[in-house]
Design an enzyme around this catalytic site. Structure first.
Site, short mmCIF file in Angstrom:
data_model
loop_
_atom_site.label_atom_id
_atom_site.label_comp_id
_atom_site.label_asym_id
_atom_site.label_seq_id
_atom_site.Cartn_x
_atom_site.Cartn_y
_atom_site.Cartn_z
N CYS A 105 49.98 61.53 -47.68
CA CYS A 105 51.40 61.11 -47.26
C CYS A 105 51.28 59.90 -46.50
O CYS A 105 52.16 59.10 -45.98
CB CYS A 105 52.41 62.13 -46.54
SG CYS A 105 52.86 63.34 -47.77
N PHE A 132 58.25 68.35 -52.55
CA PHE A 132 57.42 67.29 -53.05
C PHE A 132 58.14 66.66 -54.58
O PHE A 132 58.69 67.53 -55.06
CB PHE A 132 55.90 67.63 -53.39
CG PHE A 132 55.01 67.65 -52.16
CD1 PHE A 132 55.04 66.54 -51.57
CD2 PHE A 132 54.55 68.70 -51.85
CE1 PHE A 132 54.30 66.54 -50.09
CE2 PHE A 132 53.69 68.71 -50.68
CZ PHE A 132 53.57 67.89 -49.82
N HIS A 191 57.99 58.55 -42.11
CA HIS A 191 57.93 59.30 -43.40
C HIS A 191 58.47 60.67 -43.14
O HIS A 191 58.26 61.60 -42.43
CB HIS A 191 56.39 59.52 -43.60
CG HIS A 191 55.89 60.44 -44.66
ND1 HIS A 191 56.40 60.47 -46.17
CD2 HIS A 191 55.48 61.86 -44.43
CE1 HIS A 191 55.90 61.39 -46.66
NE2 HIS A 191 55.36 62.33 -45.94
N ASN A 236 59.78 64.54 -50.75
CA ASN A 236 58.86 63.95 -50.36
C ASN A 236 57.84 63.46 -51.25
O ASN A 236 57.41 64.24 -52.04
CB ASN A 236 58.04 65.04 -49.27
CG ASN A 236 56.81 64.36 -48.62
OD1 ASN A 236 56.33 63.45 -49.08
ND2 ASN A 236 56.38 65.15 -47.63
C1 LIG Z 1 60.05 73.84 -45.62
C2 LIG Z 1 61.26 73.79 -44.50
C3 LIG Z 1 62.24 72.54 -44.67
C4 LIG Z 1 61.98 75.11 -44.46
O1 LIG Z 1 62.86 75.12 -43.49
P1 LIG Z 1 63.32 76.63 -42.99
O2 LIG Z 1 64.47 76.24 -41.99
O3 LIG Z 1 63.67 77.62 -44.07
O4 LIG Z 1 62.27 76.95 -41.98
P2 LIG Z 1 61.10 78.36 -41.82
O5 LIG Z 1 60.12 77.53 -40.86
O6 LIG Z 1 61.96 79.26 -41.49
O7 LIG Z 1 60.62 78.45 -43.08
C5 LIG Z 1 60.76 79.23 -43.98
C6 LIG Z 1 59.99 80.40 -44.62
O8 LIG Z 1 58.82 79.46 -45.28
C7 LIG Z 1 57.48 79.73 -44.47
N1 LIG Z 1 56.80 78.63 -44.07
C8 LIG Z 1 57.02 77.32 -43.59
N2 LIG Z 1 56.40 76.53 -43.65
C9 LIG Z 1 55.06 76.96 -44.54
C10 LIG Z 1 53.89 76.57 -44.64
N3 LIG Z 1 53.52 75.39 -44.41
N4 LIG Z 1 53.15 77.41 -45.46
C11 LIG Z 1 53.60 78.49 -45.83
N5 LIG Z 1 54.81 79.14 -45.50
C12 LIG Z 1 55.46 78.20 -44.68
C13 LIG Z 1 58.09 80.40 -43.12
O9 LIG Z 1 57.10 81.30 -42.55
C14 LIG Z 1 59.20 81.14 -43.51
O10 LIG Z 1 59.08 82.23 -44.12
P3 LIG Z 1 59.67 83.71 -43.77
O11 LIG Z 1 61.01 83.33 -44.21
O12 LIG Z 1 58.88 84.57 -44.83
O13 LIG Z 1 59.55 83.88 -42.62
C15 LIG Z 1 60.57 73.62 -43.12
O14 LIG Z 1 59.60 74.48 -42.66
C16 LIG Z 1 60.05 72.12 -43.30
O15 LIG Z 1 60.53 71.21 -43.29
N6 LIG Z 1 58.47 72.39 -42.92
C17 LIG Z 1 57.71 71.02 -42.94
C18 LIG Z 1 57.23 70.94 -44.32
C19 LIG Z 1 55.93 70.18 -44.18
O16 LIG Z 1 54.80 70.59 -43.56
N7 LIG Z 1 55.82 68.95 -44.78
C20 LIG Z 1 54.65 68.10 -44.59
C21 LIG Z 1 54.21 67.74 -46.08
S1 LIG Z 1 52.65 66.88 -46.11
C22 LIG Z 1 53.08 65.30 -45.74
O17 LIG Z 1 54.04 65.06 -45.61
C23 LIG Z 1 51.93 64.55 -45.70
C24 LIG Z 1 50.80 64.67 -46.77
O18 LIG Z 1 51.07 65.45 -47.76
O19 LIG Z 1 49.90 64.23 -46.93
#
Ligand SMILES: CC(C)(COP(=O)(O)OP(=O)(O)OC[C@H]1O[C@@H](n2cnc3c(N)ncnc32)[C@H](O)[C@@H]1OP(=O)(O)O)[C@@H](O)C(=O)NCCC(=O)NCCSC(=O)CC(=O)O
Length: 403
Positions: free
Chosen positions: A173, A221, A326, A359
């Protein structure tokens, strides 16, 4: 200083290095594109994914993905991979079967052609012929061969054989941010250079059946391509005037966070690793990166005179800037809002792109710039661009919106 030699006919040849350009590099044309294959509303994504991957029996996982999808801030996404293609290639769903070759074969065409559609729009806006492009910087996480998508794109666009090509692979990203930073350096150091930045991403290289570890990736994604023409003064006849000036660019690696984000090429395609800590790690580090960028790269309080000082005067000044961030995920944007104490509309362009497209990895930042440019008359003069990816790497660029 020029160097002197002989051209083999006894005549002295003086090689004069290209002089530097005038002023900072600027974006002169911006274009985006999405695949026409599948337009997927987010509210039916979980049902569709579990059905087409024969995973309906995993009811708890399906409920969890449905819940996550509802919280992403995404309304719809575009995908290249269709149900028909999936049905014809069972190896894409069976982790025991090798599928990298199938995936690479599909991307060989798909990735440069998607980039071509975005580039055609950027070139049209720039107003000059493709033959005036001197450099191409292509970024994708789908390049696994050589020659690669950069050469294919150069051929599709009819770029000249002397175009200087660079491909950035697996930057994830932050690829779009890095490509723009590199284009800035090329444009400023080579008078008359016009750099085409092309970012093209498709999830088909990493698509697989849902499991406990990849639900968030499935939820956020999507596929897309972005292109930007970058050049510095003096500007040519018929050329679009600067959309955004690229005033200062920096890359920062957050120490000891290699584990948090990653991509691994395997026989079954590309495995994404996305740690739950990513939003927190980004939130903890953005402000220092921004301060350094606005200080012209100095990690001290000695502000660079030509850049605005975000912390001068009374308290927080981040709301005086425009923002091209981003949208890695909804929680990442929420954390940045919180840390920088931004007013709600400051990340509107990022949230809009997340809602409309999800994303799209390295290409996403170009969509955000394109969206901001539509709102140009409402923007303050100075702004910041940020992109994040494996490393954890944070690309920061100070932008100026010329009046
Ligand atoms: C995906 C979400 C919208 C979900 O929102 P929620 O309000 O539901 O949030 P939450 O944190 O309670 O997450 C819901 C459930 O998902 C799980 N969960 C969250 N993130 C996780 C992860 N990275 N891996 C595994 N599980 C994960 C939590 O434990 C929870 O599980 P349970 O319900 O069992 O407790 C948010 O968590 C979010 O925006 N996360 C960031 C995503 C991210 O890392 N993006 C970067 C992409 S990479 C990038 O952009 C760069 C690249 O690729 O190079």
């Amino acid at each position: 200083m020029g160097s002197c030699g002989s051209n083999g006919h006894g005549t002295a040849v003086v090689v004069v290095p290209r002089p530097h350009a005038e002023g900072p590099a600027a974006m002169l044309g911006i274009g985006t594109a999405n695949p026409t294959g599948v337009l997927m509303p987010q509210d039916v994504f979980a049902d569709t994914l579990f059905r087409i991957t024969n995973s309906d029996h995993l009811t708890e996982l399906k409920h969890k993905l449905t819940r996550i999808c509802g919280n992403t801030g995404i309304d719809k996404r575009h995908f290249h991979l269709t149900e028909e293609t999936l049905a014809a290639h069972p190896e894409l769903l069976d982790p025991e079967l090798p599928s990298l070759g199938t995936r690479v074969d599909m991307t060989v065409d798909a990735v440069p052609k998607l980039a071509q559609r975005a580039a055609a729009k950027a070139i049209a806006e720039w107003g000059r012929p493709p033959a005036d492009i001197t450099h191409l910087v292509f970024t994708t996480y789908s390049a696994c061969g050589a020659p690669s998508a950069d050469l294919r794109l150069a051929t599709l666009l009819g770029l000249r054989p002397t175009v200087s090509r660079t491909i950035l692979s697996l930057h994830g990203c932050y690829g779009g941010g890095r490509a723009l930073g590199l284009a800035k350096e090329l444009a400023e150091n080579n008078r008359g250079a016009r750099v085409l930045v092309a970012c093209s991403e498709t999830t088909l290289v990493c698509f697989g059946a849902p499991d406990g570890g990849n639900l968030v990736g499935h939820a956020i994604f999507g596929d897309g391509a972005g292109a930007v023409i970058v050049g510095a003064g003096p500007f040519l006849d018929g050329e679009q005037r600067p959309i955004f000036e690229m005033v200062h660019a920096m890359q920062t690696t957050v120490p000891k966070t290699e584990h948090a984000l990653g991509m691994q090429v395997t026989g079954g395609g590309i495995d994404f690793h996305l740690s739950i800590q990513v939003p927190t790690l980004i939130g903890q580090n953005v402000e220092r990166c921004l301060l350094n960028a606005f200080r012209g790269g100095h990690d001290d309080d000695d502000d660079d005179a030509h850049l605005p000082s975000p912390l001068s005067g009374n308290g927080n000044k981040w709301n005086d800037f425009f923002w091209a961030v981003h949208p890695g995920g909804r929680q990442i944007l929420d954390n940045i809002d919180k840390v920088l104490k931004l007013e709600p509309e400051k990340l509107a362009a990022s949230r809009h792109v997340l809602r409309e497209y999800g994303n799209m990895s390295g290409a996403t930042i170009v969509f955000v710039l394109d969206e901001l440019r539509q709102r140009r008359s409402l923007l303050p003069e100075w702004g910041a661009m940020m992109a994040f990816g494996p490393g954890i790497t944070i690309e920061t660029m100070v932008l100026r919106c010329p009046r």
